[in-house]
Design an enzyme around this catalytic site. Structure first.
Site, PDB file in Angstrom:
ATOM      1  N   ASP A  41       1.606   3.159   1.813  1.00 17.15           N
ATOM      2  CA  ASP A  41       1.653   2.465   0.529  1.00 17.15           C
ATOM      3  C   ASP A  41       2.470   1.180   0.639  1.00 17.15           C
ATOM      4  O   ASP A  41       2.530   0.394  -0.313  1.00 17.15           O
ATOM      5  CB  ASP A  41       2.187   3.370  -0.583  1.00 17.15           C
ATOM      6  CG  ASP A  41       3.559   3.962  -0.293  1.00 17.15           C
ATOM      7  OD1 ASP A  41       4.140   3.632   0.761  1.00 17.15           O
ATOM      8  OD2 ASP A  41       4.036   4.761  -1.119  1.00 17.15           O
ATOM      9  N   SER A  42       3.042   0.938   1.803  1.00 12.91           N
ATOM     10  CA  SER A  42       3.663  -0.356   2.097  1.00 12.91           C
ATOM     11  C   SER A  42       2.661  -1.490   1.983  1.00 12.91           C
ATOM     12  O   SER A  42       3.048  -2.662   1.935  1.00 12.91           O
ATOM     13  CB  SER A  42       4.282  -0.344   3.499  1.00 12.91           C
ATOM     14  OG  SER A  42       3.347   0.123   4.465  1.00 12.91           O
TER      15      SER A  42
ATOM     16  N   LYS B 211      -0.046  11.814   3.567  1.00 11.03           N
ATOM     17  CA  LYS B 211       1.410  11.801   3.722  1.00 11.03           C
ATOM     18  C   LYS B 211       2.038  11.702   2.342  1.00 11.03           C
ATOM     19  O   LYS B 211       1.566  10.927   1.501  1.00 11.03           O
ATOM     20  CB  LYS B 211       1.882  10.643   4.598  1.00 11.03           C
ATOM     21  CG  LYS B 211       3.411  10.628   4.811  1.00 11.03           C
ATOM     22  CD  LYS B 211       3.810   9.679   5.922  1.00 11.03           C
ATOM     23  CE  LYS B 211       3.748   8.220   5.511  1.00 11.03           C
ATOM     24  NZ  LYS B 211       4.764   7.889   4.450  1.00 11.03           N
TER      25      LYS B 211
ATOM     26  N   GLU C  75       6.046  11.875   0.240  1.00 13.34           N
ATOM     27  CA  GLU C  75       7.495  11.806   0.387  1.00 13.34           C
ATOM     28  C   GLU C  75       8.156  13.050  -0.195  1.00 13.34           C
ATOM     29  O   GLU C  75       7.788  13.515  -1.269  1.00 13.34           O
ATOM     30  CB  GLU C  75       8.037  10.554  -0.305  1.00 13.34           C
ATOM     31  CG  GLU C  75       7.589   9.261   0.355  1.00 13.34           C
ATOM     32  CD  GLU C  75       8.241   8.034  -0.269  1.00 13.34           C
ATOM     33  OE1 GLU C  75       9.138   8.212  -1.128  1.00 13.34           O
ATOM     34  OE2 GLU C  75       7.864   6.910   0.103  1.00 13.34           O
TER      35      GLU C  75
ATOM     36  N   GLU D  69      12.719   8.606   8.186  1.00 15.38           N
ATOM     37  CA  GLU D  69      12.978   7.172   8.042  1.00 15.38           C
ATOM     38  C   GLU D  69      14.429   6.901   7.666  1.00 15.38           C
ATOM     39  O   GLU D  69      15.000   7.558   6.797  1.00 15.38           O
ATOM     40  CB  GLU D  69      12.067   6.549   6.979  1.00 15.38           C
ATOM     41  CG  GLU D  69      12.325   5.059   6.778  1.00 15.38           C
ATOM     42  CD  GLU D  69      11.342   4.361   5.867  1.00 15.38           C
ATOM     43  OE1 GLU D  69      11.496   3.141   5.658  1.00 15.38           O
ATOM     44  OE2 GLU D  69      10.417   5.025   5.364  1.00 15.38           O
TER      45      GLU D  69
END
Length: 285
Positions: free
Chosen positions: A49-50, A118, A120, A187
């Site tokens: 989503d970056s 993916k 979070e 991260e």
């Protein structure tokens, strides 16, 4: 193409089986052309989503939609032939409930052809991870610095730098594995913490600003090649200056157009041949 020469795409099972065997190479991609380049070396391509920050100029990832991720995910799957493609579930599409997570993830996989999603979180998302994996949707978890939660954690700051924070990140990674995740991205954490998580889990860890001890590494490709310079995280190593190369090419093009030296004859069709119009006289009459 025969069955003997057809490229076989890496599966999540294959990725999981690499634990402790070599290092996984992972990069991001948002388009078919970039995916084709990255696919030459990557084991895992993450459609992050970056994309909102890198391609759309957004200040964070919170404005990215599921439709955007589906469009970019489908493009990457079309461009990549061998890498395992994992697509991010964007903010607000999975946190409400396991059922919401399933609806979003099922649509994402069905419309992109990706191998996994993916999301979070670990501890607080364990129920959702379990709900998805029990229904055949492979999940890669993401712990440590979680961009979607930056507003709640004080911004883009390293996590696990004190005992309490370290315990929370460790518990999150363990919870994700226990819930059925096939891999965990770590991260922006203390190096010793990422190393300890990697040594503890039986699934591969993929580090980004974490530790060389992780089972693999990932970077945003545009960061790594120097194509995105709005902000460069400390953990990024730049292997090229793509912006400089592109800037020079754009300036040279503008110069050639203004000087009248582009296009050249080689760039034209039938350059120098006399014009012939069939029926031109009749049309004029």
């Amino acid at each position: 193409m025969s069955a003997h020469t057809r490229t076989t795409r890496k599966t999540v099972t294959a990725i999981r089986s690499t634990k402790g065997i070599g290092s996984l190479v992972s990069l991001t991609a948002y388009s078919a052309p970039m995916a084709k380049l990255v696919d030459e070396v990557a084991d895992v391509i993450i459609v992050g989503d970056s994309v909102g920050m890198v391609l759309y100029g957004m200040p964070d990832t919170l404005r990215v939609t599921l439709d955007m991720m589906i469009a970019h995910g489908a493009a990457v799957v079309r461009g990549a032939a061998q890498a395992c493609v994992v697509v991010d579930l964007p903010f607000s599409t999975y946190q409400e409930s396991p059922a919401q997570a399933y609806r979003s993830a099922a649509r994402l996989l069905a419309e992109t052809g990706a191998q996994g999603v993916k999301l979070e979180g670990g501890t607080e998302m364990a129920d959702a991870i379990r709900f998805l994996t029990e229904r055949g949707i492979p999940v890669m978890a993401h712990v440590g610095l979680m961009p979607q939660q930056a507003n709640a954690t004080g911004g883009f700051r390293a996590q696990g730098m004190d005992p309490r924070s370290a315990a929370q990140v460790f518990d999150a990674a363990c919870s994700a594995e226990q819930a059925g995740a096939f891999s965990v991205v770590i991260e922006g954490t203390a190096e010793a913490l990422a190393r300890h998580i990697t040594e503890t889990l039986t699934i591969p860890t993929i580090g980004i600003g974490a530790s060389p001890a992780c089972d693999g590494q990932v970077l945003v490709t545009e960061d790594m090649i120097g194509a995105f310079d709005a902000y460069t995280p400390r953990f990024v190593k730049r292997y090229a200056d793509a912006n400089a190369v592109m800037r020079d090419a754009i300036r040279q093009y503008a110069h050639d157009v203004r000087q009248g030296v582009f296009p050249e004859p080689a760039h034209c069709f039938g350059y120098g041949k006399p014009l012939q119009l069939v029926g031109a006289a009749d049309a004029a009459a």
